[in-house]
Design a protein around this motif. Sequence first.
Motif, PDB file in Angstrom:
ATOM      1  N   ASP A   1      83.938 -54.925 -57.129  1.00  0.00           N
ATOM      2  CA  ASP A   1      83.683 -54.193 -58.374  1.00  0.00           C
ATOM      3  C   ASP A   1      84.401 -54.763 -59.591  1.00  0.00           C
ATOM      4  O   ASP A   1      84.336 -54.185 -60.672  1.00  0.00           O
TER       5      ASP A   1
ATOM      6  N   PRO B   1      80.152 -56.569 -51.042  1.00  0.00           N
ATOM      7  CA  PRO B   1      81.517 -56.465 -50.505  1.00  0.00           C
ATOM      8  C   PRO B   1      82.280 -57.788 -50.591  1.00  0.00           C
ATOM      9  O   PRO B   1      81.686 -58.873 -50.555  1.00  0.00           O
TER      10      PRO B   1
ATOM     11  N   ASP C   1      84.497 -52.940 -51.749  1.00  0.00           N
ATOM     12  CA  ASP C   1      83.489 -53.075 -52.800  1.00  0.00           C
ATOM     13  C   ASP C   1      83.904 -54.157 -53.791  1.00  0.00           C
ATOM     14  O   ASP C   1      85.055 -54.196 -54.260  1.00  0.00           O
TER      15      ASP C   1
END
Length: 249
Positions: free
Chosen positions: A65, A108, A63
């Motif tokens: 993030d 991603p 991910d």
Amino acid sequence: MAIHLGSTAFEQKDSHMQNNRSALLASHYMFKDLPPELIDRIARLSVTKKIRAGETLFFKNDDGDALYGILDGRIRISTGTAGGQELVLNIIEKDEIFGEIALLDGKPRTADAIAIIGCELMVIHRRDVRQLIEQETALAIHFLELAGERLRWLSDRIEDAAFLDVAARLAKQLLHMAEISGEQTPEGIIVKLQPSQAELGQMLGTSRISISKHLRRWRDRDWVTLKRGTVLIKDRESLQNIIEARLDT
């Protein structure tokens, strides 16, 4: 009195860290045109993370993030090839920022990030920046413009791979490194070979032997001087001519 002094020292250290992180953000193309007060607000969102040499910060397809800034250390950005080899896309040095695409789309990761040496990282999570974007229209517009610049950079890399040979790609990379972090001296511009010749070869899609061959050839022509870990560029025009000659053919 002792408690007061300790508190003051802690506040000074905290203020120094805040200033360092603001300065790191302000020096990066992603944030440098933002107002100082907005940069400070972004810096205050950051936390610190430490990883050891050889440790993976994130893998491809993890991910997206967070954004990272290197307070100390060096990170290799790479991906695997169909033949099972590692292709080095970039080497991120101290006082540089990476992973900014995560702030824009949250998709991603497109590559692995591995610590070459022990690292101390500034981490800014996407969820926190999103809240700030909702409050600051100027920040939203700024990131839209940044996305356009990223597409132009990617287009340049694809064009280089299609139209430039190894010598031209190496010359272009050295001149780029000279522009970004080179040290001007009376003899020329000193460029630190970080990445190493082997890592530079991986970035340019060739071998360390090929990189070394071209550097020695340019040394013999007195275009560059080679020292351990550095290249002194003495003749920028000749390197630029290599690039232009390949583009004209």
